[in-house]
Scaffold this motif. Sequence first.
Motif, PDB file in Angstrom:
ATOM      1  N   LEU A 177      64.789  47.919  39.828  1.00 31.09           N
ATOM      2  CA  LEU A 177      64.399  46.898  38.858  1.00 31.09           C
ATOM      3  C   LEU A 177      65.086  45.573  39.176  1.00 31.09           C
ATOM      4  N   ASN A 178      64.591  44.526  38.535  1.00 33.25           N
ATOM      5  CA  ASN A 178      65.185  43.208  38.740  1.00 33.25           C
ATOM      6  C   ASN A 178      65.404  42.482  37.407  1.00 33.25           C
ATOM      7  N   THR A 179      65.458  43.269  36.326  1.00 36.21           N
ATOM      8  CA  THR A 179      65.624  42.709  34.985  1.00 36.21           C
ATOM      9  C   THR A 179      66.775  43.424  34.279  1.00 36.21           C
ATOM     10  N   VAL A 180      67.628  42.639  33.606  1.00 39.34           N
ATOM     11  CA  VAL A 180      68.763  43.182  32.861  1.00 39.34           C
ATOM     12  C   VAL A 180      68.731  42.614  31.450  1.00 39.34           C
ATOM     13  N   THR A 181      68.890  43.480  30.453  1.00 43.80           N
ATOM     14  CA  THR A 181      68.977  43.061  29.052  1.00 43.80           C
ATOM     15  C   THR A 181      70.350  43.437  28.523  1.00 43.80           C
ATOM     16  N   VAL A 182      71.067  42.450  27.992  1.00 45.37           N
ATOM     17  CA  VAL A 182      72.420  42.654  27.475  1.00 45.37           C
ATOM     18  C   VAL A 182      72.356  42.578  25.952  1.00 45.37           C
ATOM     19  N   VAL A 183      72.925  43.594  25.270  1.00 48.45           N
ATOM     20  CA  VAL A 183      72.829  43.660  23.811  1.00 48.45           C
ATOM     21  C   VAL A 183      74.200  43.918  23.192  1.00 48.45           C
ATOM     22  N   GLY A 184      74.325  43.553  21.933  1.00 52.80           N
ATOM     23  CA  GLY A 184      75.550  43.856  21.210  1.00 52.80           C
ATOM     24  C   GLY A 184      75.465  43.352  19.781  1.00 52.80           C
ATOM     25  N   HIS A 185      76.232  43.981  18.913  1.00 52.72           N
ATOM     26  CA  HIS A 185      76.299  43.622  17.495  1.00 52.72           C
ATOM     27  C   HIS A 185      77.711  43.162  17.164  1.00 52.72           C
ATOM     28  N   SER A 186      77.832  42.088  16.370  1.00 55.61           N
ATOM     29  CA  SER A 186      79.133  41.624  15.905  1.00 55.61           C
ATOM     30  C   SER A 186      79.994  41.164  17.086  1.00 55.61           C
ATOM     31  N   LEU A 187      81.217  41.672  17.205  1.00 50.30           N
ATOM     32  CA  LEU A 187      82.034  41.375  18.387  1.00 50.30           C
ATOM     33  C   LEU A 187      81.290  41.757  19.659  1.00 50.30           C
ATOM     34  N   GLY A 188      80.540  42.847  19.622  1.00 47.34           N
ATOM     35  CA  GLY A 188      79.733  43.239  20.776  1.00 47.34           C
ATOM     36  C   GLY A 188      78.710  42.185  21.145  1.00 47.34           C
ATOM     37  N   GLY A 189      78.226  41.431  20.166  1.00 43.07           N
ATOM     38  CA  GLY A 189      77.314  40.334  20.450  1.00 43.07           C
ATOM     39  C   GLY A 189      78.012  39.214  21.203  1.00 43.07           C
ATOM     40  N   ALA A 190      79.251  38.915  20.814  1.00 42.22           N
ATOM     41  CA  ALA A 190      80.027  37.895  21.526  1.00 42.22           C
ATOM     42  C   ALA A 190      80.247  38.314  22.976  1.00 42.22           C
ATOM     43  N   LEU A 191      80.581  39.584  23.193  1.00 39.59           N
ATOM     44  CA  LEU A 191      80.786  40.081  24.554  1.00 39.59           C
ATOM     45  C   LEU A 191      79.476  40.078  25.330  1.00 39.59           C
ATOM     46  N   ALA A 192      78.379  40.403  24.654  1.00 41.46           N
ATOM     47  CA  ALA A 192      77.073  40.375  25.304  1.00 41.46           C
ATOM     48  C   ALA A 192      76.736  38.961  25.765  1.00 41.46           C
ATOM     49  N   LEU A 193      77.006  37.959  24.921  1.00 43.30           N
ATOM     50  CA  LEU A 193      76.702  36.588  25.307  1.00 43.30           C
ATOM     51  C   LEU A 193      77.561  36.152  26.493  1.00 43.30           C
ATOM     52  N   LEU A 194      78.842  36.513  26.481  1.00 43.66           N
ATOM     53  CA  LEU A 194      79.698  36.156  27.616  1.00 43.66           C
ATOM     54  C   LEU A 194      79.191  36.823  28.899  1.00 43.66           C
ATOM     55  N   ASN A 195      78.707  38.056  28.795  1.00 44.95           N
ATOM     56  CA  ASN A 195      78.106  38.691  29.967  1.00 44.95           C
ATOM     57  C   ASN A 195      76.769  38.053  30.323  1.00 44.95           C
ATOM     58  N   GLY A 196      76.086  37.518  29.329  1.00 48.10           N
ATOM     59  CA  GLY A 196      74.859  36.804  29.602  1.00 48.10           C
ATOM     60  C   GLY A 196      75.084  35.533  30.409  1.00 48.10           C
ATOM     61  N   VAL A 197      76.306  35.015  30.350  1.00 46.27           N
ATOM     62  CA  VAL A 197      76.698  33.885  31.184  1.00 46.27           C
ATOM     63  C   VAL A 197      77.278  34.372  32.508  1.00 46.27           C
ATOM     64  N   TYR A 198      78.139  35.391  32.432  1.00 46.43           N
ATOM     65  CA  TYR A 198      78.891  35.877  33.603  1.00 46.43           C
ATOM     66  C   TYR A 198      78.017  36.580  34.648  1.00 46.43           C
ATOM     67  N   LEU A 199      77.182  37.494  34.212  1.00 46.80           N
ATOM     68  CA  LEU A 199      76.428  38.308  35.165  1.00 46.80           C
ATOM     69  C   LEU A 199      75.479  37.483  36.041  1.00 46.80           C
ATOM     70  N   PRO A 200      74.727  36.516  35.496  1.00 42.48           N
ATOM     71  CA  PRO A 200      73.846  35.733  36.364  1.00 42.48           C
ATOM     72  C   PRO A 200      74.589  34.910  37.417  1.00 42.48           C
ATOM     73  N   LEU A 201      75.847  34.550  37.147  1.00 49.91           N
ATOM     74  CA  LEU A 201      76.615  33.812  38.156  1.00 49.91           C
ATOM     75  C   LEU A 201      76.871  34.675  39.382  1.00 49.91           C
ATOM     76  N   ASN A 202      76.889  36.004  39.191  1.00 49.93           N
ATOM     77  CA  ASN A 202      77.144  36.939  40.277  1.00 49.93           C
ATOM     78  C   ASN A 202      75.874  37.590  40.798  1.00 49.93           C
TER      79      ASN A 202
END
Length: 308
Positions: A177-202
């Motif tokens: 596959l070539n698609t990634v979906t990052v999810v999280g609730h509450s603090l997990g949402g904050a971590l998901a957003l940071l990974n939403g920034v971090y992962l595409p850089l790599n």
Amino acid sequence: MATSFSFFSVAWATFFSLLLHILALPGAHATPLRHRQADFAALSTSEISGFRPFSFYASAAYCQPAQLSAWDCGKNCRANPTFKPVATGGDGNDIQFWFVGIDPTLKTVVVGHQGTDPTKIMSVLTDIDFTLEKLDPTLFPGLPRGIKVHNGFADAHKETATDVLAAVRTALTQSGLNTVTVVGHSLGGALALLNGVYLPLNLPQVTFKTITYGMPRVGNKAFADYVNKNVPIDRVINQEDIVPTLPGRFLGFRHSIGEKHIQDDLSWVACPGGDNTDKRCSTGDVKNVLEGSVKEHSGPYDTVIMGC
């Protein structure tokens, strides 16, 4: 800073800080952010149901790694029966639970991050020393100057970043596959957003999508502006949930675009801009923490109540 911080201790700290600012600086919160009050859209039944698999994934992240590795976590796992776990981690204390796997039905790799028990918002405050800080340039190379995020969220993300990245690489290789979906609730949402920034850089050739539920504000305006331009995101907020109002805007925090706000009648509205002050959106609906609800933080998000 230790990563065992309690997000809700931070929330409680922000509550007291907000009161102090209201008393000491009566004009500090008087001017709302301005956004175009246009392009509101009611989500259709099919659009709302499209979030349901990802809501269950966000809820599953509250479950123990052993359950996730076996994909045997009750209704949360049964909701996505074709999911194939690739890696799990965290201890639920110092390090939030996380998982990475493959959904062949939705044709996406899924990354899930554990949130925080909403009842802890009333816990005894032990640490109020949080700041906006720059992201680690070794993890986030090349970001524009001026971007800052909550130091506790940044520290928590750093604990698992490279492990999550390695697991995503493995999942992409195994699945083709070539698609990634990052999810999280509450603090997990904050971590998901940071990974939403971090992962595409790599993984710049991969398509990413971030879906969060009840996510707090993560960073400053420069961070929100970067997310607006670079991170496809849906921020789902339930009614008068208190958590998305924290940390306060007067502390320099801002939300990105992408809000999907669940109304009191359980209809969903897509709100333009970030921190939209229209009554149909979270910032306009919950003007201060005294108007927010802890109970509504867990949902329902359509049919899903967060938790294992």
